[in-house]
Design a protein around this motif. Sequence first.
Motif, PDB file in Angstrom:
ATOM      1  N   LEU A 113       3.930 -23.623 -32.995  1.00  8.05           N
ATOM      2  CA  LEU A 113       4.152 -24.574 -31.908  1.00  8.05           C
ATOM      3  C   LEU A 113       3.188 -25.752 -32.025  1.00  8.05           C
ATOM      4  O   LEU A 113       3.595 -26.918 -31.899  1.00  8.05           O
ATOM      5  CB  LEU A 113       3.968 -23.884 -30.562  1.00  8.05           C
ATOM      6  N   TYR A 161      12.418 -25.764 -29.953  1.00  6.13           N
ATOM      7  CA  TYR A 161      11.537 -26.080 -28.838  1.00  6.13           C
ATOM      8  C   TYR A 161      12.180 -27.121 -27.922  1.00  6.13           C
ATOM      9  O   TYR A 161      13.211 -27.713 -28.244  1.00  6.13           O
ATOM     10  CB  TYR A 161      10.197 -26.609 -29.342  1.00  6.13           C
ATOM     11  N   MET A 171       7.432 -24.125 -25.843  1.00  5.36           N
ATOM     12  CA  MET A 171       8.041 -23.039 -26.596  1.00  5.36           C
ATOM     13  C   MET A 171       9.340 -22.581 -25.945  1.00  5.36           C
ATOM     14  O   MET A 171      10.268 -22.148 -26.622  1.00  5.36           O
ATOM     15  CB  MET A 171       7.069 -21.867 -26.718  1.00  5.36           C
TER      16      MET A 171
END
Length: 290
Positions: free
Chosen positions: A164, A201, A248
């Motif tokens: 991420l 995402y 996320m």
Amino acid sequence: MDKLGRNDACWCGSGQKYKKCHAEIDERMESYMAKGYPTPSRNLLKTKPQIDQIKESGKINITVLDFVGSHIAAGITTAEIDRLVFNKTKELGGRPATLNYKGYPKSVCTSINDQVCHGIPSEKTFLKDGDIINVDVSTEYHGYFSDSSRMYCIGNVSSEKKRLVQVAKECMELGIQQVRPWGFLGDIGQAINDHAKQNGYSVVREIGGHGIGLQFHEDPWVSHVSKAGTGMLLVPGLIFTVEPMINMGTAKIFIDKKDDWSVYTADGKPSAQWENMVLVTTDGCEVLTY
């Protein structure tokens, strides 16, 4: 725009004749305005002396972030990070721009894990092994402002969080690659949103980048989910931040009612953000906070 003769002194205060300075830029802006495109006002276009001073502010800004990076670790509190930022900024002759800004009580924003942004440092918040944290430093130096943030991985961070953090950085960099004269702000958001989605995402919609330099926050507002070919025309001299917040899970967020500042993901999943300040130049862009 006020009409100037080509041999008049340029409106920007450079001391040069208008024809040697901003005449060509103004003419091109007027051609876009005639077609209905939104263009920045002259007061948003920074002059060379202003740019030089904003760069000096930016140097302090990144020095402070480097200093934080050399001290941040599991076990310290976010209040300790705040003191590091305050003391280093003052040592370098600057002032933390967030301190008392619209009532914000600290010198830096520290946002951990599911905090999206504007996390308030606290003596009660200790960094733990496995945390990811965004440290957002904003600097005022001799009346000129700069702003950037970085992510830090604390100890043994999971592969999911590391990914991420990496993709969030890539999103910022891809957005910056779209900054060029006579492009559009929307080009930035399209590149960011596309890359985030390709990696599974989402991008926070409500909070974006902003103009900066003579004030902490100026026009334009910079969306990170916009469409290419839309938004304000990018003109040499324009300075703003690119700072996508990549989640996320869901893009939905909420503000903590206990402090009216800290922003969290609605589903409690992690968020990551990187921020840099960019100058539109005559042939591309210059990052002012690397």
